[in-house]
Scaffold this motif. Structure first.
Motif, mmCIF file in Angstrom:
data_model
loop_
_atom_site.group_PDB
_atom_site.id
_atom_site.type_symbol
_atom_site.label_atom_id
_atom_site.label_comp_id
_atom_site.label_asym_id
_atom_site.label_seq_id
_atom_site.Cartn_x
_atom_site.Cartn_y
_atom_site.Cartn_z
ATOM 1 N N SER A 20 0.446 -1.435 -0.195
ATOM 2 C CA SER A 20 0.165 0.228 -0.131
ATOM 3 C C SER A 20 0.250 1.161 -0.109
ATOM 4 N N ARG A 21 2.449 1.405 0.595
ATOM 5 C CA ARG A 21 2.714 2.248 -0.349
ATOM 6 C C ARG A 21 3.466 3.009 -1.234
ATOM 7 N N PRO A 22 3.065 4.531 -1.499
ATOM 8 C CA PRO A 22 3.448 5.553 -2.696
ATOM 9 C C PRO A 22 4.395 4.955 -2.991
ATOM 10 N N GLU A 23 5.031 4.860 -2.782
ATOM 11 C CA GLU A 23 7.044 5.020 -2.350
ATOM 12 C C GLU A 23 7.397 3.209 -3.126
ATOM 13 N N ALA A 24 6.264 2.752 -2.924
ATOM 14 C CA ALA A 24 6.697 1.329 -3.464
ATOM 15 C C ALA A 24 6.964 1.614 -5.348
ATOM 16 N N TRP A 25 6.287 2.124 -5.498
ATOM 17 C CA TRP A 25 6.596 2.620 -7.404
ATOM 18 C C TRP A 25 8.241 2.989 -7.038
ATOM 19 N N PHE A 26 8.298 3.425 -5.958
ATOM 20 C CA PHE A 26 10.061 3.793 -6.510
ATOM 21 C C PHE A 26 11.004 3.376 -6.585
ATOM 22 N N GLU A 27 10.638 2.499 -5.862
ATOM 23 C CA GLU A 27 11.596 1.464 -5.540
ATOM 24 C C GLU A 27 11.754 0.010 -6.604
#
Length: 360
Positions: free
Chosen positions: A80-87
């Motif tokens: 659910s973390r938006p920043e997961a898309w960075f990773e």
């Protein structure tokens, strides 16, 4: 659909249909139908089990490939973390991964000119697959499955024994669907994308599959014969839609409930004829921003719980891991950063202690 055409299928242009969407949203049914209609599911496939007795339609290599990349990025399948898309973007832009993915596709184009690739993890790596398809001379096209979020949550809780709760599952659905929609926009112009309601597929799979085939110009489906259609009828089971709960039944926090309902309404418009409009895409951008803000607020409030959990893990391991510090935004490729809402970038700068002064 027509009777068997005399057209030589080996002359069809190369195309890859990527079936995207949250897990338990009908992606397996779509992939299975495309296989029956003549598209090639690269072998070997993931073996069917009690959670999906008619098969997943997932190439084993793709699942293993995604699992490895997610593990390296420290991202969950339902994250659910938006920043997961960075990773995931960080690992997906590596040249060796692009080469490996393109080589795998190329090997299966030796079997058929039209492939179907499906995996619930696919949404995390849309750009990787788009680049790989183009490198093989193929056109990438996308079919994103839409299912009531309450049914997706209920199905995951029933079949996957998920213990993270309805709120987490609803949030991960939002995160996946809002970014998948954003990640497939390039295909509006360069090859095509469709959004398909699971209920429509179960209700009239012939009509729905024809719409997909005509929109994306899937030649094997357009030239399917009567025996393939009969097999499709045997494959589709309207009883597959076993979940009947509503969003109200999930007991979500008010703001999360509102965002989930609004996102579902806007995504539904994309499945209507002529519904993929700039206005709908703008509304989804606003919802994506609102979800990021909600997540950042929730994360800020619950930081003590995160720290406590980290300390428990360190104690269990008997070691104190070194503080590696936050990952700088400068490590994220520009193309990935550009697709992420500004509020996420602001949040990352805050965590890194790099927030710009107000007068700059």
């Amino acid at each position: 659909m027509t009777e068997l055409s005399l057209t030589d299928s080996t002359t069809y242009p190369r195309k890859v249909l990527f079936v995207a969407g949250a897990g338990r949203s009908g992606t397996s049914t779509m992939a299975g139908l495309m296989r029956i209609m003549g598209l090639h599911v690269p072998q070997p496939e993931v073996v069917a089990d009690e959670t999906n007795p008619k098969g997943f339609g997932e190439p084993r290599w793709v699942v293993d490939h995604h699992d490895r990349l997610l593990k390296e990025a420290l991202v969950q399948v339902s994250d659910s973390r938006p920043e997961a898309w960075f990773e995931t973007g960080r690992v997906a832009t590596r040249e060796q991964e692009r080469i490996a993915t393109a080589d795998w596709l190329e090997s299966h184009f030796q079997v058929s000119t039209e492939l179907v690739v499906k995996d619930p993890r696919l949404g995390w790596f849309l750009s990787l697959w788009r680049v790989a398809a183009v490198r093989t001379g193929a056109t990438p096209v996308f079919a994103t499955m839409l299912r009531e979020p309450s049914e997706v949550v209920g199905s995951k809780q029933t079949y996957y024994a998920n213990r993270l709760g309805s709120a987490h599952l609803a949030a991960s659905w939002l995160n996946m669907m809002l970014h998948t929609e954003r990640g497939t926009r390039e295909s509006v112009a360069d090859g095509g994308r469709v959004f398909v309601r699971y209920a429509d597929l179960l209700g009239d799979w012939v009509k729905t599959s024809m719409h997909v085939a005509e929109t994306l110009q899937l030649q094997h489906v357009l030239h399917a014969d009567s025996e393939q259609i009969r097999e499709g009828h045997r494959f589709v089971d309207p009883g597959l839609r076993r979940m009947s709960q509503t969003l109200d039944d999930l007991g979500l926090p008010k703001r999360l409930h509102e965002l989930t309902a609004a996102t579902w309404d806007e995504l539904n418009k994309l499945a209507d004829p002529g519904g993929d409009t700039p206005g709908v895409r703008e509304a989804l951008d606003q919802l994506r921003e609102a979800y990021v803000d909600l997540y950042e607020e929730s994360a800020a409030i619950s930081r003590s719980s995160v720290v406590a959990a980290e300390q428990r893990i360190k104690r269990q391991r008997g070691v104190a891991p070194a503080d590696h510090g936050p990952r700088g935004a400068d490590r994220i490729p520009h193309g990935v950063r550009a697709a992420i809402p500004p509020s996420v970038r602001r949040g990352l700068r805050k965590m890194a202690g790099k927030e710009r002064p107000a007068d700059q």
